[in-house]
Write a protein that holds these residues in place. Structure first.
Motif, PDB file in Angstrom:
ATOM      1  N   ILE A  37     -10.078  24.971 -56.417  1.00  0.00           N
ATOM      2  CA  ILE A  37      -9.450  24.420 -55.215  1.00  0.00           C
ATOM      3  C   ILE A  37     -10.424  24.529 -54.061  1.00  0.00           C
ATOM      4  O   ILE A  37     -11.163  25.508 -53.956  1.00  0.00           O
ATOM      5  N   LYS A  38     -10.433  23.546 -53.184  1.00  0.00           N
ATOM      6  CA  LYS A  38     -11.259  23.626 -51.973  1.00  0.00           C
ATOM      7  C   LYS A  38     -10.358  23.764 -50.761  1.00  0.00           C
ATOM      8  O   LYS A  38      -9.700  22.823 -50.333  1.00  0.00           O
ATOM      9  N   CYS A  39     -10.284  24.986 -50.248  1.00  0.00           N
ATOM     10  CA  CYS A  39      -9.504  25.261 -49.040  1.00  0.00           C
ATOM     11  C   CYS A  39     -10.375  24.974 -47.817  1.00  0.00           C
ATOM     12  O   CYS A  39     -11.558  25.301 -47.797  1.00  0.00           O
ATOM     13  N   ARG A  40      -9.782  24.424 -46.800  1.00  0.00           N
ATOM     14  CA  ARG A  40     -10.562  24.045 -45.624  1.00  0.00           C
ATOM     15  C   ARG A  40     -10.968  25.233 -44.762  1.00  0.00           C
ATOM     16  O   ARG A  40     -11.793  25.087 -43.864  1.00  0.00           O
ATOM     17  N   TYR A  41     -10.416  26.413 -45.033  1.00  0.00           N
ATOM     18  CA  TYR A  41     -10.828  27.612 -44.293  1.00  0.00           C
ATOM     19  C   TYR A  41     -11.858  28.428 -45.055  1.00  0.00           C
ATOM     20  O   TYR A  41     -12.249  29.504 -44.623  1.00  0.00           O
ATOM     21  N   CYS A  42     -12.311  27.924 -46.202  1.00  0.00           N
ATOM     22  CA  CYS A  42     -13.166  28.707 -47.083  1.00  0.00           C
ATOM     23  C   CYS A  42     -14.602  28.210 -47.058  1.00  0.00           C
ATOM     24  O   CYS A  42     -14.862  27.016 -46.953  1.00  0.00           O
ATOM     25  N   THR A  43     -15.524  29.149 -47.171  1.00  0.00           N
ATOM     26  CA  THR A  43     -16.922  28.826 -47.402  1.00  0.00           C
ATOM     27  C   THR A  43     -17.345  29.517 -48.686  1.00  0.00           C
ATOM     28  O   THR A  43     -16.946  30.644 -48.961  1.00  0.00           O
ATOM     29  N   ARG A  53     -14.611  40.301 -45.591  1.00  0.00           N
ATOM     30  CA  ARG A  53     -13.570  39.289 -45.729  1.00  0.00           C
ATOM     31  C   ARG A  53     -13.425  38.924 -47.200  1.00  0.00           C
ATOM     32  O   ARG A  53     -14.336  39.154 -48.002  1.00  0.00           O
ATOM     33  N   PRO A  54     -12.271  38.365 -47.579  1.00  0.00           N
ATOM     34  CA  PRO A  54     -12.096  37.928 -48.971  1.00  0.00           C
ATOM     35  C   PRO A  54     -13.156  36.894 -49.361  1.00  0.00           C
ATOM     36  O   PRO A  54     -13.605  36.094 -48.541  1.00  0.00           O
ATOM     37  N   GLY A  55     -13.548  36.921 -50.620  1.00  0.00           N
ATOM     38  CA  GLY A  55     -14.499  35.947 -51.124  1.00  0.00           C
ATOM     39  C   GLY A  55     -15.952  36.323 -50.929  1.00  0.00           C
ATOM     40  O   GLY A  55     -16.842  35.517 -51.182  1.00  0.00           O
ATOM     41  N   VAL A  56     -16.206  37.562 -50.503  1.00  0.00           N
ATOM     42  CA  VAL A  56     -17.580  37.997 -50.261  1.00  0.00           C
ATOM     43  C   VAL A  56     -17.918  39.143 -51.214  1.00  0.00           C
ATOM     44  O   VAL A  56     -17.100  40.037 -51.457  1.00  0.00           O
ATOM     45  N   THR A  57     -19.125  39.106 -51.756  1.00  0.00           N
ATOM     46  CA  THR A  57     -19.607  40.194 -52.596  1.00  0.00           C
ATOM     47  C   THR A  57     -21.115  40.303 -52.445  1.00  0.00           C
ATOM     48  O   THR A  57     -21.789  39.315 -52.132  1.00  0.00           O
ATOM     49  N   SER A  58     -21.648  41.493 -52.654  1.00  0.00           N
ATOM     50  CA  SER A  58     -23.095  41.671 -52.587  1.00  0.00           C
ATOM     51  C   SER A  58     -23.781  41.038 -53.785  1.00  0.00           C
ATOM     52  O   SER A  58     -24.895  40.543 -53.688  1.00  0.00           O
ATOM     53  N   ARG A  59     -23.113  41.068 -54.939  1.00  0.00           N
ATOM     54  CA  ARG A  59     -23.653  40.421 -56.133  1.00  0.00           C
ATOM     55  C   ARG A  59     -22.535  40.218 -57.135  1.00  0.00           C
ATOM     56  O   ARG A  59     -21.477  40.841 -57.047  1.00  0.00           O
ATOM     57  N   PRO A 227     -11.942  31.855 -38.743  1.00  0.00           N
ATOM     58  CA  PRO A 227     -12.422  30.483 -38.566  1.00  0.00           C
ATOM     59  C   PRO A 227     -13.770  30.247 -39.241  1.00  0.00           C
ATOM     60  O   PRO A 227     -14.787  30.822 -38.868  1.00  0.00           O
ATOM     61  N   GLN A 228     -13.766  29.403 -40.240  1.00  0.00           N
ATOM     62  CA  GLN A 228     -14.975  29.025 -40.960  1.00  0.00           C
ATOM     63  C   GLN A 228     -14.670  27.742 -41.724  1.00  0.00           C
ATOM     64  O   GLN A 228     -13.545  27.234 -41.685  1.00  0.00           O
ATOM     65  N   GLY A 229     -15.664  27.211 -42.428  1.00  0.00           N
ATOM     66  CA  GLY A 229     -15.458  25.958 -43.135  1.00  0.00           C
ATOM     67  C   GLY A 229     -15.052  24.858 -42.177  1.00  0.00           C
ATOM     68  O   GLY A 229     -15.548  24.767 -41.051  1.00  0.00           O
ATOM     69  N   LYS A 230     -14.104  24.017 -42.595  1.00  0.00           N
ATOM     70  CA  LYS A 230     -13.641  22.920 -41.742  1.00  0.00           C
ATOM     71  C   LYS A 230     -12.723  23.396 -40.624  1.00  0.00           C
ATOM     72  O   LYS A 230     -12.400  22.623 -39.720  1.00  0.00           O
ATOM     73  N   PHE A 231     -12.298  24.664 -40.684  1.00  0.00           N
ATOM     74  CA  PHE A 231     -11.480  25.230 -39.625  1.00  0.00           C
ATOM     75  C   PHE A 231     -12.299  26.132 -38.702  1.00  0.00           C
ATOM     76  O   PHE A 231     -11.748  26.959 -37.979  1.00  0.00           O
ATOM     77  N   ALA A 232     -13.600  25.964 -38.733  1.00  0.00           N
ATOM     78  CA  ALA A 232     -14.466  26.816 -37.918  1.00  0.00           C
ATOM     79  C   ALA A 232     -14.210  26.639 -36.430  1.00  0.00           C
ATOM     80  O   ALA A 232     -14.486  27.538 -35.635  1.00  0.00           O
TER      81      ALA A 232
END
Length: 271
Positions: A37-43, A53-59, A227-232
């Motif tokens: 899925i491509k959420c407009r608030y997601c990068t 934040r969710p969706g972030v990891t070092s590796r 705020p990021q992605g298309k909702f930045a």
């Protein structure tokens, strides 16, 4: 009405109970990079050591590396009670997720297994998740109205087809609703995450709360937009607005108030 399954998990799952969060920790395993899925608030830029934040990891980790990581974390911190997969993409769109959960459950059957998902593939995955020891499921539900959802999601990719607009949003909510209901029927505890997007779904979240409660969700977690992605270009909702909405919705469904918007590789206490 008492629910023994819910009570057992919430006693030690830090995301389901503020009291449990004081004493017990969790570890997230970043084994799932792909998303459907491509959420407009997601990068999709998830390789960052400095963002919380969710969706972030070092590796990323392989299932074998994840198992070894759990062993080290549990040996170092006896307060760990939960092992979960929450990304950095959609866990159920990655074969490594199930393999990882199976490995961890075989080695640590006493730990609570948890998964965070957008819900698109949840119904078909639940039997395997149950076999892998998963007892707690978080589903991100941002809209139950196709019109509202079409403003949040660019597309939904399902069984080789791409759905956009209201068709994609309707497909997603239908899958989420069925998944939540079946998860509860199987004895799992369900938490719903909802991203509060000012001017998009803020007024709509009351309808979301009623719908997910009716489907069987135990608790709701309202997450203020980052705020990021298309909702930045949007402004994040101020804390007082988030708290007022939680108070408004708490008579409908229990509200989580101690979320730390955890990374996909978070470990330890929420605090």
């Amino acid at each position: 009405m008492r629910d023994p399954a819910c009570e057992e998990i919430t006693r030690e799952h830090p995301c389901y109970s503020k009291a449990a969060a004081r004493w017990f920790g969790r570890v997230h395993l970043p084994v799932a990079p792909d998303c459907n899925i491509k959420c407009r608030y997601c990068t999709r830029l998830y390789d960052c050591a400095n963002e919380n934040r969710p969706g972030v990891t070092s590796r990323l980790m392989t299932p074998g590396e994840a198992l070894q990581y759990v062993k080290r974390v549990v040996e170092r911190d006896g307060r760990i009670r939960v092992v979960g997969v929450a990304g950095p993409g959609e866990p159920l769109a990655n074969k490594a997720t199930m393999h990882t959960l199976q490995l961890v459950h075989h080695r640590f059957p006493e730990l609570i297994k948890c998964i965070s998902t957008n819900g698109l593939l949840l119904t078909g995955s639940l039997p395997a998740l149950r076999e892998a020891g998963v007892r707690a499921v978080t589903v991100t539900v941002n809209a139950v109205s196709p019109a509202v959802g079409s403003r949040i999601y660019d597309y939904v990719s399902y069984r080789g087809q791409v759905y956009k607009g209201t068709a994609g949003a309707e497909l997603l909510w239908r899958a989420q609703h069925a998944g939540i209901r079946l998860a509860r029927e199987l004895g799992m505890v369900v938490k719903v995450n909802s991203v509060l997007i000012p001017g998009v779904n803020d007024v709509h979240l009351e309808e979301v709360a009623r719908a997910v409660k009716a489907a069987g969700a135990h608790v709701m977690n309202i997450i203020p937009l980052i705020p990021q992605g298309k909702f930045a270009g949007l402004l994040p909702p101020p804390p007082e607005r988030v708290n007022l909405l939680r108070q408004k919705l708490s008579p409908i469904i229990e509200q989580m108030t101690h979320c730390r918007r955890c990374r996909a590789d978070a470990a330890g206490l929420l605090t």
